[in-house]
Design an enzyme around this catalytic site. Sequence first.
Site, PDB file in Angstrom:
ATOM      1  CB  CYS A  18      -0.921   0.010   1.224  1.00 17.80           C
ATOM      2  SG  CYS A  18      -2.085  -1.353   1.306  1.00 17.80           S
ATOM      3  CG  ASP A 483     -33.650  -7.716  15.850  1.00 18.67           C
ATOM      4  OD1 ASP A 483     -33.947  -8.683  15.125  1.00 18.67           O
ATOM      5  OD2 ASP A 483     -32.947  -7.815  16.862  1.00 18.67           O
ATOM      6  CG  ASP A 678     -31.281  -5.375  20.716  1.00 15.17           C
ATOM      7  OD1 ASP A 678     -31.294  -6.016  19.649  1.00 15.17           O
ATOM      8  OD2 ASP A 678     -31.499  -5.895  21.826  1.00 15.17           O
TER       9      ASP A 678
END
Length: 785
Positions: A18, A483, A678
């Site tokens: 990199c 959820d 959550d």
Amino acid sequence: MTPPILTLPIAGMTCAACAVRLEKVLKRLPDVDAEVNFATASARLTSRTAQPPDLAAAMAAVARAGFQVPLSRQRLTLEGMTCTACAQRIEKVLNRLPGVHASVNFATASAEVDYPAGVVSSAQLLDAVRRAGYQAQLPRADTPVTSAGEQDHTGRWLLASTLLALPFVAEMLAMLAGRHGLLPVAWQWALATPVQFLVGWRFYRGAWLSLRGGGANMDVLVALGTSMAYLLSVWTALTAPHHGHVYFEASVSVITLVLLGKWLEQRARRQTAGAIEALLKLAPTTARVERDGAVQDVPVAEVRVGEVVWVREGESAPVDGVVIDGQGSVDESLLTGESAPVSKGVDSPVYAATRNLQGVLRLRATGVGADTQLAAIIRQVGEAQGSKAPIQRLADVISGYFVPAVLAIAVATLLAVGASSGDWERAIMQAVAVLVIACPCALGLATPAAVMVGVGLGARHGVLFRHATALEHAGRLTVLAVDKTGTLTEGRPQLTEVIALAADNREQALALAASLEAGSEHPLAAAILRAAQDAQLGLQPVEAFSVSVGQGVSGVIHGRALRLGVPAWVSPTLAEHPQVTRLTEAGHTVAALADETQVLALLALSDAIRPSAAPTIARLRAMGVEVHMLTGDNPAAAARVAKALDIRCWQAGVRPDGKARAIAELQARGERVGMAGDGVNDAPALAQADVSLAMGGGSHVAIETADITLMHGDLLAAADAIDLSRRTLVKIRQNLFFAFIYNILGIPLAALGGLNPVIAGAAMAMSSVSVVSNALLLRRWRPGR
């Protein structure tokens, strides 16, 4: 001569390759030699000329290579701003610094600045603001931005100006009764001069600093308008002292009324920021700490993490901590908005500023000062109040051109009226009326004043908005995806059955399962651990522990590789197992435990539905928001919850990436989607949603990802957040309408001679006050829960 050098910190490099790639990209910049060091994660740019390397070009090159120059965030408190033109001027000056992105909020007198770490310093930011003609300083930790000092200063000058203006009031009342010359011209001149040049000095100074910086603000309008009225009166007093009409009362009245408006506006703005100050006042200043075998009262600032702190009945906790001894009942309404006391025992968390209603608690301090949850809330509320809502962009654009446009209209009025009528005295007065009635402040305060009140209200009732964008977008949601576990249900599932298939017995299977789950934060893991503790089973050490999000956990216990999780993930043959079928059809969540060769046991868990879930869904539906349930649980368990709560749209067995895809599909259909969750497995969906809401008792990952945190951990608070957002949007639209219509009607009316300067000054003074006062009406909102 040493060539100019620029050193940049680099984020995102994962290997030496990199660094090589980034170095090649940077060397393509003109007149620059580059060297990238992977070990220090930095890039060193050396200029081949006398000019330093171009920071903006270097940062762009780093971004093109796929890396980043890490940014630091700094909040500045600002002084000297008189209108939104000042805010825009400071914002432009800061944004001219290389790599800096700044957002200035006139209502909070603050700036949020992102700048490249190690390249631009906070001292440079402060210096840039000072060069623009204003003052800036770094705020003290957890101190709200207020204008107390400026308000007191304005109040003193207002009192002086009012006393000097009172004789002019008597003169104007006498003129209405047909009597002229009650106050001699010489006296008017003597009274008006200190008002114009001493009380009004702030306007001259502000106008000079603004013009010197290349901008024009409200001070320019007030200084120019009152000076024209004053100088015309002086000219008349010198050339025709007994026959001409003077306008000293106009300049004195305008200055006094504008100061009155600023004083009232500052008082109202302080009320909008009152939420943070109220939170700060609740934190104790001393703590009872065990030291040297005795309990001592010490300043909170001197308490250290790990020390034992006593909280007696009726006292507020001075720090965050965990109970090590005692039983109590704590009022946490400050943080959650929920008035019901919370029982506390050994290992229970207690938060700073929450009040112990009963019993004596001994805490081991885990968070002190700026590291407490209260301090985190104060920081978040302050940042949210200082952020800009998208709806403010139009007002910002118009404010940038407002003062020059008003100056042009005033000049056009002066020339047109003077040339057409030959009455240049009347032309000057109409131009003065145009200058003093124009008010860019009302435009600038319309949105942030309402945002400050809305964010503060939310914090007071346990709804934390991360930024103004979340506050605005929440009011436009059409779908709320939720959820199941921990959101619609209590989030505390109970282990209802353990079936030993190949294990020696149920206790052995439960002990192995609990040992594996000891490293997991999932609610199902907590249920298995509680069951093991109740059965007084010991936990065994686990090696090579890993989590497969949405599937289960694995690890090695005494050389034995184990997996615990979704039956189909643990073993494909379990999908048709009769025991799994029986348990899932009964609505249980089933987890399977297996080693390398066989399935050892099945564990059945169930979770009670929250009592507030059904009324919340009904309330959201009445608000025009449809609830979609997305759960990783089995279809039978999901169907049981959906039927009980009358949820019409739901999906079961959905992996975390599947939840995100489901939300993307809804967005593709034109829906504005919020997501409430959550757990760690909700994070991708929270990131995908237009607005994400995290339950306060959930995982740190969910809370960090979310735009809104519901401190009480109840879905009812989601409905409150949407309702508060909608009420705030209504106030913003009302304020923008009032601000626009005021200027659209007032400026032409003044230009056409329909307003004298005194009435125009009064109208200008009250325009900002009316906008902020309208925003304060939002404080009558109350949460539905």
